[in-house]
Design a protein around this motif. Structure first.
Motif: not given
Length: 452
Positions: A288-293, A312-315
């Motif tokens: 998953a990848m996410a961005y919030g601003g 965020y990028m999952s690892g």
């Protein structure tokens, strides 16, 4: 090589042939005017860095070098039909380290950076573009660079792209691309690096992993509501493992990436951005990848914009190719900063959490100042491979960039395409790095660019 040259010539010859209509067809000539245009750009950079991180939880020594990129282009249009060719070259001069002084020396390599044929408003609803071209959608977190192996030398895709316009600021892009590990179009000059495997006849490793990549996707954008713009997308990608550095020989690695991006405007001065993407694929991949601003842009002097955001990028504990590690699809640009991207193999961001603040200012006309800072983390503790593991705090990062549009400031027509930029970055490394390779990192750049 002969086949490649023939294809390149055929694209431009086709446009010229269509443009050269007989003089006894005035109605056709009136509806399809013929225009020729040309231009280019020059980019001069001088970079210096100390203790720059690497993807092995360590650091590199001092680097100090200049790089020069030159591009020239020509375009011919006949009504709705356009043919475009751009040729580029980039070479470098290293002062440090000594081992790199043989790399990419002048004139290095002249290559075809763009070569495409396009037709606008086909059937009154779709634009078509076929050939070597640049593509970028949204905030460029998924699709922005098809040539992740050569840094910022180029960022093209060999692709077919259809853009459907549904009116009222609503579009759908459908594309298919095939990126070969070596440039299949003709080049002139050196192969790559006088002190590497490329002396054996290899060309630039375009994808960065010595494998072919191909895929297709859909990207929808809707700006019909000024208070809530949104995007939705799906991308299918395959990495060919025949020669790959990261995939077992004979295997292919397939991913399916789907996501949505929201652009709400709450008030005249307060806006937001939210992007969330999921990824499924071979070897039980689930990432998953996410961005919030949130951005506050008051009507003050200096035209400030204040942004608070989280990226965020999952690892995965097994690293970048683990079952839950984010794969960057067709985006392996520098991204956040020159001191951040080298933490990841070929800039493939994953296992990354970055809460940060950003401030954009306009100190004066034709000037921009951007400041960004925040701590960086690895959400998943990675396995060191020796029964131990690395820490999860990547470090504290800050960057500052100042840009001046020199030509516009001087009100000089001949220099109107000139800009000067200064960049500085700092990274205070955390326990993610090895104890003896965790010194503070610094990066500086001076860049002069000119478009003509």
């Amino acid at each position: 090589m002969k086949r490649c040259m023939t294809l390149a010539m055929a694209l431009l010859t086709g446009v010229c042939a269509l443009a050269a209509e007989p003089s006894d067809t005035p109605a056709l000539e009136k509806s399809r005017p013929v225009n020729f245009d040309f231009g280019g750009d020059l980019r001069l950079r001088y970079d210096g860095a100390n203790n720059m991180p690497d993807e092995k939880h360590g650091e590199k020594g001092h680097t100090d070098y200049a790089r020069v990129r030159t591009r020239v282009w020509g375009k011919v249009t006949a009504g709705k039909l356009e043919g475009f060719l751009r040729v580029a070259d980039e070479f470098r001069y290293y002062r440090s380290p000594d081992k790199d002084k043989g790399k990419q020396r002048f004139p290095d390599q002249i290559f075809i950076d763009n070569l495409y044929l396009s037709y606008k408003d086909l059937f009154d609803m779709v634009d078509v573009k076929v050939g070597r071209q640049e593509m970028a959608f949204g905030a460029k977190r998924i699709i922005s660079d098809g040539t992740g192996g050569d840094g910022s030398r180029s960022n093209y895709f060999d692709a077919i792209r259809l853009t459907f316009d549904f009116g009222n600021k609503r579009t759908l892009d459908a594309f298919a691309t095939y990126m070969a590990r070596e440039d299949w179009m003709p080049t002139l000059g050196e192969t790559h690096d006088a002190k590497s495997k490329h002396t054996k006849g290899y060309d630039y490793d375009v994808t960065g992993y010595n494998h072919n990549e191909y895929g297709a996707g859909l990207y929808y954008q809707d700006r019909s509501n000024k208070d809530l713009g949104w995007d939705a997308y799906y991308v299918w990608k395959v990495e060919d493992g025949e020669h790959s550095k990261v995939i077992a020989k004979g295997d292919n690695f397939q991913t399916h990436t789907f996501g949505v991006r929201l652009l709400p405007r709450f008030t005249k001065t307060l806006s937001g951005e939210l992007e969330v993407a999921g990824q499924l694929g071979d070897d039980s991949l689930a990432a998953a990848m996410a961005y919030g601003g949130l951005t506050y842009a008051p009507d003050w002097a200096l035209k400030p914009k204040f942004t608070a955001a989280v990226q965020y990028m999952s690892g995965d504990e097994e690293g970048a190719r683990g079952d839950n590690a984010w794969h960057p699809v067709f985006n392996r640009e520098t991204g956040i900063g020159e001191l951040v991207a080298p933490m990841f193999n070929k800039y493939a961001y994953n296992n990354f959490l970055y809460p940060h603040l950003k401030v954009d200012l306009v100190p004066a006309a034709n000037q921009k100042l951007a400041f960004q800072t925040g701590p960086m983390f690895a959400p998943v503790r990675e396995d060191a491979g020796n029964g131990e593991s690395y820490g999860t705090f990547r470090g504290y990062y800050a960057s500052l960039k100042y840009t001046l549009e020199v030509g516009k400031m001087m009100d000089c027509e001949a220099l109107k395409g000139m800009a000067l930029a200064f960049t500085g970055e700092y990274l205070s490394k955390g326990d993610y790095f090895k104890d003896d390779q965790d010194g503070d990192a610094l990066f500086g750049r001076v860049e002069l660019s000119y478009k003509f």
